[in-house]
Scaffold this active site. Structure first.
Site, mmCIF file in Angstrom:
data_model
loop_
_atom_site.group_PDB
_atom_site.id
_atom_site.type_symbol
_atom_site.label_atom_id
_atom_site.label_comp_id
_atom_site.label_asym_id
_atom_site.label_seq_id
_atom_site.Cartn_x
_atom_site.Cartn_y
_atom_site.Cartn_z
ATOM 1 C CB SER A 172 6.267 4.068 -9.515
ATOM 2 O OG SER A 172 6.006 4.612 -10.791
ATOM 3 C CE1 TYR A 179 6.211 -0.713 -12.451
ATOM 4 C CE2 TYR A 179 5.206 1.476 -12.504
ATOM 5 C CZ TYR A 179 6.301 0.663 -12.269
ATOM 6 O OH TYR A 179 7.482 1.223 -11.836
#
Length: 254
Positions: free
Chosen positions: A145, A158
């Site tokens: 990500s 996250y």
């Protein structure tokens, strides 16, 4: 088809591929000749995705299992290897997101994020790699990500999990490259998906995003297919330990 980018008859296991970006990647890779093994948490979801791919003329198989359960992972991978065939490419795509301020983040939700986004990459990769090592070939693609490098409000677990995916990719490369296994990652920027729907519908956030991103827009999930094909095919045989950002230039802009 140019053999550099052909995936003809390659068997590709994609975790979390019954829907969302995982399913988009599944369809995209199937278009290049791959046989797709769909994974999800329920038989209903995986069967539906497989039916859709087969109706479009592609070869697909359903393999529902919990990517955070080591026993379930080992059983599923063994079934794939013995009944479907050798896994040529593994794409660790399964992931979840939870949003809370750091000081209020529930411990259980931290555990959930780390289990799916980080631990599962280790469990599935380790299990599949044992077979790949014996064959002296294979490719593993981890979906990272923007948050593999950058932080943002309310998603610290996250970001921590995706930072770990970056280092798992590098560490696995160092240990597995000697067995002709390439381990790389894809780091998407901001794409229009179910996970980002709330942000996309926030006019202020979208205005900030388009100004912050050199390309000036949200990404279309279809734009991830090219990176996946490259890293899954012969074209990347000497690419290893690399995290390929697909982010419209956001990660390099100030």
């Amino acid at each position: 088809m140019n053999e550099l980018f052909s995936l003809q008859n390659k068997k590709i296991l994609i975790t979390g591929s019954a829907r969302g970006i995982g399913f988009i990647l599944a369809r995209g890779l199937a278009q290049y000749g791959a046989d797709i093994i769909i994974n999800g948490t329920t038989a209903e979801g995986t069967d539906k995705a497989v039916r859709e791919l087969r109706e479009e003329g592609y070869t697909a198989y359903a393999m529902p299992f919990d990517v955070t359960d080591s026993g379930a992972v080992k059983d599923a991978v063994q079934r794939i290897e013995s009944t479907i065939g050798a896994i040529d490419v593994l794409i660790n795509n399964a992931g979840i997101q939870r949003r809370h301020p750091f000081t209020e983040f529930p411990e259980q939700e931290w555990d959930d994020v780390i289990a799916v986004n980080q631990k599962a990459v280790f469990l599935v990769s380790q299990t599949v790699a044992r077979y790949m090592v014996k064959r002296n070939r294979g490719k593993i693609i981890n979906i990272g990500s923007m948050q593999s490098e950058l932080g943002r409000d309310n998603i610290t677990p996250y970001a921590a999990s995706k930072g770990a995916v970056k280092m798992l990719t590098r560490g696995m490369c160092v240990e597995l490259a000697r067995y002709n296994i390439q381990v790389n990652g894809i780091a998407p920027g901001y794409f229009s998906t179910d996970m980002t729907k709330a942000l996309e519908e926030d006019d202020a956030f979208t205005a900030w995003l388009t100004k912050r991103t050199p390309a000036g827009r949200w990404g279309d999930p279809q734009e991830l297919i090219g990176a996946a094909v490259f890293l899954a095919a012969k074209s990347s045989d000497f690419v290893n330990g690399h995290l390929l950002f697909v982010d419209g230039g956001m990660s390099v802009a100030v």
